[in-house]
Design an enzyme around this catalytic site. Structure first.
Site, PDB file in Angstrom:
ATOM      1  N   LYS A 117       0.865  -1.195   0.000  1.00  0.00           N
ATOM      2  CA  LYS A 117       0.000   0.000   0.000  1.00  0.00           C
ATOM      3  C   LYS A 117       0.886   1.225   0.000  1.00  0.00           C
ATOM      4  CE  LYS A 117      -4.451   0.925   0.218  1.00  0.00           C
ATOM      5  NZ  LYS A 117      -5.539   0.013  -0.180  1.00  0.00           N
ATOM      6  N   GLY A 229     -20.761   6.748   2.253  1.00  0.00           N
ATOM      7  CA  GLY A 229     -19.635   6.988   1.354  1.00  0.00           C
ATOM      8  C   GLY A 229     -20.132   6.886  -0.075  1.00  0.00           C
ATOM      9  N   ASN A 232     -16.295   6.211  -5.638  1.00  0.00           N
ATOM     10  CA  ASN A 232     -16.357   5.177  -6.677  1.00  0.00           C
ATOM     11  C   ASN A 232     -17.119   3.934  -6.209  1.00  0.00           C
ATOM     12  OD1 ASN A 232     -15.111   2.499  -7.648  1.00  0.00           O
ATOM     13  ND2 ASN A 232     -14.585   3.874  -9.320  1.00  0.00           N
TER      14      ASN A 232
END
Ligand code: GLU
Length: 419
Positions: A117, A229, A232
């Site tokens: 990450k 949220g 995307n």
């Protein structure tokens, strides 16, 4: 020692999401897996962690410094894989936790990749397009030595997208003086991206929803869904759920949410959000906290870590939670929900569709042969359904929460490779 010292309050260690939220999940799962103790110990350490300053020339001619991170957590099952996050709250502990989660995510779905990450401490909404490009290219210049198609392969994450991946891929090619499309995934389709990567995270979660629907004999029209949220993952999940008749009654973004018990007009909500950056003013407005506590059937946390904690877990009424975000429940929230009959589909399974199609993109880049959308959807569906059912069966046979079963399943695969 003076009495003052003896009675002085213990200083509380600062919160650390890696130590407090990521590692305890491993210890819990270890009891239900075949992994040796030394394997579990090894998995508590990242292979490599890189941090550096990134100088960026701003539009006004000044130079500003940003801090970037990349963690290569584990490469035993394949090259490290995981996104790059641009967010003001990024920290080294968060990047490490997210890289740890990626390791277990790739093992859960059985794709031959490890975990990594990256992140940059920045609010990208405060940058111009050109500043964002210079920052993205600067990140790649700083990290090019620790990345590569067979070493560590980044992708988009919170507040990064295909355009940013395109800039980074171009920068890597310039540095290495060659063509290496497999160094990064989530690229624009015109630059070696895969069809179907844009909605892959949501589609993977949607496959989990449909598996639950089959097990419980649900009629989608009678099932209400709330999504926290609306980036995307949240938007595409709303669209897919709506397309087969689920009633999406509430959605929220960082400013707050909207709720209509009769169901929102999902298409109009997405259009308004994307053209104005705000949700439409329809239905009743709710805060993010209220949204999480609505009396809905399915709750989808699709924002950031730690949305549900010991403070609000008792108030969650949904019967099914599908974690599209990474780490939205704290371990204390897990313990509280484990006392109820709520089914929590854990992040490392529920949102693994994104990295699965990233894997497809990497395969296509390496072979130079590109797949049609139907093939991507079919292979994604197969991988997600099979992972969901393996984890579900283990949950039932071990009598543990789905998250513990998922970690145990992933840990068995990691142990097999390591031992
Ligand atoms: N950032 C996504 C995740 O957290 C995708 C990672 C990838 O595609 O490599 O799973």
């Amino acid at each position: 020692m003076s009495p003052d010292v003896l009675t002085a309050p213990q200083t509380q260690a600062a919160p650390d999401v890696f130590r407090d939220e990521a590692l305890p999940r491993l210890d819990l799962a270890a009891k239900h897996s075949r992994a040796k103790a030394e394997t579990v110990e090894r998995l508590k350490h990242a292979e490599r962690f890189t941090e550096g300053g990134i100088p960026v020339q701003m539009d006004d001619g000044s130079t500003k410094m940003f801090t970037g991170f990349r963690c290569r957590y584990n490469t035993v099952r394949g090259p490290a894989k995981g996104g790059i996050r641009f967010h003001p709250d990024v920290s080294s502990a968060e990047v490490r936790a997210l890289a740890f989660w990626m390791t277990f995510k790739c093992a859960t779905v059985g794709i031959p990749l490890g975990g990594g990450k990256g992140g940059v401490i920045v609010d990208p909404r405060g940058l111009s397009e050109r500043e964002l490009e210079r920052l993205s290219r600067g990140y790649m210049r700083g990290m090019a030595d620790v990345l590569g198609p067979d070493i560590d392969v980044p992708a988009p994450d919170v507040y990064t997208n295909a355009t940013i991946m395109g800039w980074m891929s171009d920068e890597f090619d310039t540095i290495k003086r060659g063509r290496y499309p497999g160094v990064i995934t989530g690229k624009p389709v015109s630059r070696g991206g895969s069809l179907g990567r844009d909605d892959a995270t949501a589609r993977g979660g949607f496959v989990c929803l449909q598996e639950i629907e089959a097990k419980r004999g649900w009629n989608p029209k009678e099932i209400t869904v709330a999504i926290q949220g609306f980036g995307n993952a949240g938007q595409h999940f709303a669209r897919l759920a709506d397309s087969v008749g689920y009633k999406v009654v509430a959605v929220s973004d960082s400013r707050g949410g909207i709720y209509d018990e009769n169901g929102l007009d999902v298409k109009a909500t997405i259009d308004t959000k994307n053209s104005t950056r705000r949700l439409p003013e329809v239905g009743r407005s709710v805060t993010n906290e209220e949204l999480l506590e609505l009396g809905v059937d399915v709750l989808v946390p699709a924002a950031l870590e730690n949305a549900i904690t010991r403070d609000n877990a008792h108030d969650v009424k949904a019967k099914v939670l599908i974690e599209l975000a990474n780490g939205p429940l704290t371990k204390e929230a897990d313990e509280i929900l484990a006392q109820t009959d709520a089914l929590v589909v854990p992040d490392i399974l529920a949102n693994a569709g994104g990295v699965t199609v990233s894997y497809f993109e990497w395969c296509q880049n390496i072979s130079g042969y590109y797949w049609n959308l139907e093939t991507v959807h079919e292979r994604l569906g197969d991988i997600m359904s099979s992972a969901f059912n393996s984890v579900y069966d283990l949950m039932e046979s071990e009598g543990v929460p789905m998250r513990t079963a998922c970690y145990a399943h992933a840990l068995n695969r990691l142990a097999e490779a390591m031992e």
